[in-house]
Write a protein that holds these residues in place. Structure first.
Motif, PDB file in Angstrom:
ATOM      1  N   LYS A  55       0.829  -1.201   0.000  1.00  0.00           N
ATOM      2  CA  LYS A  55       0.000   0.000   0.000  1.00  0.00           C
ATOM      3  C   LYS A  55       0.864   1.253   0.000  1.00  0.00           C
ATOM      4  N   GLN A  56       2.036   1.159   0.672  1.00  0.00           N
ATOM      5  CA  GLN A  56       2.920   2.323   0.754  1.00  0.00           C
ATOM      6  C   GLN A  56       3.639   2.586  -0.558  1.00  0.00           C
ATOM      7  N   ILE A  57       3.992   1.522  -1.294  1.00  0.00           N
ATOM      8  CA  ILE A  57       4.796   1.718  -2.500  1.00  0.00           C
ATOM      9  C   ILE A  57       3.959   1.771  -3.773  1.00  0.00           C
ATOM     10  N   THR A  58       2.656   1.391  -3.687  1.00  0.00           N
ATOM     11  CA  THR A  58       1.808   1.436  -4.874  1.00  0.00           C
ATOM     12  C   THR A  58       1.483   2.887  -5.228  1.00  0.00           C
ATOM     13  N   PRO A  59       1.779   3.303  -6.456  1.00  0.00           N
ATOM     14  CA  PRO A  59       1.481   4.696  -6.854  1.00  0.00           C
ATOM     15  C   PRO A  59      -0.008   4.989  -6.739  1.00  0.00           C
ATOM     16  N   GLN A  60      -0.332   6.117  -6.154  1.00  0.00           N
ATOM     17  CA  GLN A  60      -1.715   6.528  -5.998  1.00  0.00           C
ATOM     18  C   GLN A  60      -2.133   7.431  -7.161  1.00  0.00           C
ATOM     19  N   ALA A  61      -3.358   7.244  -7.614  1.00  0.00           N
ATOM     20  CA  ALA A  61      -3.863   8.103  -8.689  1.00  0.00           C
ATOM     21  C   ALA A  61      -3.942   9.545  -8.187  1.00  0.00           C
ATOM     22  N   PRO A  62      -3.504  10.495  -8.994  1.00  0.00           N
ATOM     23  CA  PRO A  62      -3.561  11.896  -8.561  1.00  0.00           C
ATOM     24  C   PRO A  62      -5.005  12.333  -8.365  1.00  0.00           C
ATOM     25  N   PRO A  63      -5.255  13.240  -7.442  1.00  0.00           N
ATOM     26  CA  PRO A  63      -6.628  13.711  -7.227  1.00  0.00           C
ATOM     27  C   PRO A  63      -7.167  14.405  -8.473  1.00  0.00           C
ATOM     28  N   THR A  64      -8.461  14.281  -8.682  1.00  0.00           N
ATOM     29  CA  THR A  64      -9.092  14.922  -9.835  1.00  0.00           C
ATOM     30  C   THR A  64      -8.958  16.439  -9.725  1.00  0.00           C
ATOM     31  N   ARG A  65      -8.448  17.054 -10.793  1.00  0.00           N
ATOM     32  CA  ARG A  65      -8.265  18.497 -10.782  1.00  0.00           C
ATOM     33  C   ARG A  65      -9.608  19.204 -10.957  1.00  0.00           C
ATOM     34  N   TRP A  66      -9.854  20.183 -10.104  1.00  0.00           N
ATOM     35  CA  TRP A  66     -11.086  20.952 -10.218  1.00  0.00           C
ATOM     36  C   TRP A  66     -11.050  21.808 -11.474  1.00  0.00           C
ATOM     37  N   LYS A  67     -12.175  21.933 -12.129  1.00  0.00           N
ATOM     38  CA  LYS A  67     -12.269  22.821 -13.283  1.00  0.00           C
ATOM     39  C   LYS A  67     -13.699  23.312 -13.427  1.00  0.00           C
ATOM     40  N   PRO A  68     -13.872  24.545 -13.914  1.00  0.00           N
ATOM     41  CA  PRO A  68     -15.226  25.074 -14.102  1.00  0.00           C
ATOM     42  C   PRO A  68     -15.857  24.511 -15.369  1.00  0.00           C
ATOM     43  N   SER A  69     -17.167  24.653 -15.451  1.00  0.00           N
ATOM     44  CA  SER A  69     -17.895  24.270 -16.649  1.00  0.00           C
ATOM     45  C   SER A  69     -18.005  25.509 -17.539  1.00  0.00           C
ATOM     46  N   VAL A  70     -17.470  25.429 -18.756  1.00  0.00           N
ATOM     47  CA  VAL A  70     -17.418  26.585 -19.649  1.00  0.00           C
ATOM     48  C   VAL A  70     -18.719  26.697 -20.444  1.00  0.00           C
ATOM     49  N   THR A  71     -19.323  27.866 -20.386  1.00  0.00           N
ATOM     50  CA  THR A  71     -20.572  28.110 -21.105  1.00  0.00           C
ATOM     51  C   THR A  71     -20.471  29.397 -21.925  1.00  0.00           C
ATOM     52  N   VAL A  72     -21.410  29.557 -22.837  1.00  0.00           N
ATOM     53  CA  VAL A  72     -21.502  30.771 -23.662  1.00  0.00           C
ATOM     54  C   VAL A  72     -22.937  31.278 -23.587  1.00  0.00           C
ATOM     55  N   ILE A 130     -18.983  40.795 -24.208  1.00  0.00           N
ATOM     56  CA  ILE A 130     -19.423  41.660 -23.109  1.00  0.00           C
ATOM     57  C   ILE A 130     -18.564  41.431 -21.871  1.00  0.00           C
ATOM     58  N   GLY A 131     -18.229  40.190 -21.622  1.00  0.00           N
ATOM     59  CA  GLY A 131     -17.381  39.907 -20.466  1.00  0.00           C
ATOM     60  C   GLY A 131     -17.312  38.434 -20.157  1.00  0.00           C
ATOM     61  N   LEU A 132     -16.479  38.102 -19.175  1.00  0.00           N
ATOM     62  CA  LEU A 132     -16.366  36.752 -18.633  1.00  0.00           C
ATOM     63  C   LEU A 132     -16.938  36.770 -17.223  1.00  0.00           C
ATOM     64  N   TYR A 133     -17.732  35.754 -16.910  1.00  0.00           N
ATOM     65  CA  TYR A 133     -18.453  35.749 -15.638  1.00  0.00           C
ATOM     66  C   TYR A 133     -18.300  34.385 -14.964  1.00  0.00           C
ATOM     67  N   LEU A 134     -18.131  34.425 -13.660  1.00  0.00           N
ATOM     68  CA  LEU A 134     -17.976  33.205 -12.884  1.00  0.00           C
ATOM     69  C   LEU A 134     -19.091  33.131 -11.844  1.00  0.00           C
ATOM     70  N   SER A 135     -19.771  31.992 -11.793  1.00  0.00           N
ATOM     71  CA  SER A 135     -20.816  31.796 -10.782  1.00  0.00           C
ATOM     72  C   SER A 135     -20.796  30.347 -10.316  1.00  0.00           C
ATOM     73  N   ARG A 136     -21.339  30.124  -9.127  1.00  0.00           N
ATOM     74  CA  ARG A 136     -21.366  28.774  -8.538  1.00  0.00           C
ATOM     75  C   ARG A 136     -22.805  28.371  -8.266  1.00  0.00           C
ATOM     76  N   PHE A 137     -23.126  27.142  -8.638  1.00  0.00           N
ATOM     77  CA  PHE A 137     -24.482  26.628  -8.460  1.00  0.00           C
ATOM     78  C   PHE A 137     -24.432  25.386  -7.578  1.00  0.00           C
ATOM     79  N   GLN A 138     -25.263  25.346  -6.547  1.00  0.00           N
ATOM     80  CA  GLN A 138     -25.334  24.197  -5.652  1.00  0.00           C
ATOM     81  C   GLN A 138     -26.790  23.756  -5.496  1.00  0.00           C
TER      82      GLN A 138
END
Length: 223
Positions: A55-72, A130-138
């Motif tokens: 378990k100590q020497i087995t390579p671990q999969a890297p954590p999933t990188r967070w990324k936003p969902s791109v919309t237009v 017009i611009g770039l906008y970032l929002s979070r939906f939960q």
């Protein structure tokens, strides 16, 4: 030479992890294992250490990188009114600009023209950013109780409204298109699917525009 403690066993296990020969040597000569005078207990300890070590020497999969969902989104205004869509959502009927996700193999500008046609049945030619906008939906799923947590990165475009295609079916879930004044849009905030609807309209009315050359799409995207 008998094995006197777990440290000796673990030393052999480290060697065994690099060569199956040592594993064969250990298990092919059980008479050489004398841990607590109990071969079964010794074997269990060997496997226990091997499991922990691997378990100590087995390579671990890297954590999933967070990324936003791109919309237009197409911010379409004509004679002081804005073209919106009304669509079904888990929260009920909601209003939004003609908008959608960026698909593989297209630029944001192409995506905006495509989404405008699919959601409003109108041709649309983006002419300005017009611009770039970032929002979070939960939202908590009512069935599984799992949390849906999405961050959206929106490219909002102004442009030229083209022909209407009455034969063009609207995207699934869209009930109708409608034209609303800024006052009507401000008065219906509780029906907005995204807070960016109001923000994009505000920036549009203030005359905020950037050239489309602000957005570069590398040719590799189209391969």
């Amino acid at each position: 030479m008998p094995l006197s403690d777990s440290k000796d066993i673990f030393t052999i296990l480290i060697a065994a992890s690099h060569s199956s020969f040592y594993i064969v040597a250990v298990f092919s000569s059980p008479q050489r294992l004398f841990f607590q005078d109990d071969f079964k207990a010794t074997l269990m300890l060997v496997f226990s250490h091997l499991h922990l070590f691997m378990k100590q020497i087995t390579p671990q999969a890297p954590p999933t990188r967070w990324k936003p969902s791109v919309t237009v989104a197409a911010i379409i205004e004509k004679d002081g009114q804005f073209l919106l869509i009304e669509e079904h959502t888990p929260e009920g009927l909601r209003l939004n600009n003609p908008a959608g996700h960026l698909d593989p193999g297209e630029s944001p500008i192409q995506a905006c023209a495509r989404e405008a046609l699919e959601e409003s049945a109108h041709d649309f030619k983006p002419t300005g950013l017009i611009g770039l906008y970032l929002s979070r939906f939960q939202r908590t799923d009512s069935v599984s109780s799992s949390l849906e947590d999405v961050t959206y990165l929106r490219f909002a475009f102004s442009g030229e409204l083209g022909a209407f295609h009455p034969e063009q079916p609207l995207d699934k879930g869209i009930v109708r298109t409608l034209w609303l004044s800024p006052e009507e849009i401000r008065a219906s905030v509780h029906l907005h699917r995204s807070p960016l609807l109001l923000e994009c309209m505000k920036d549009y009315l203030q005359g905020q525009r950037y050239g489309l050359d602000m957005i570069y799409t590398d040719p590799s995207v189209y391969l």
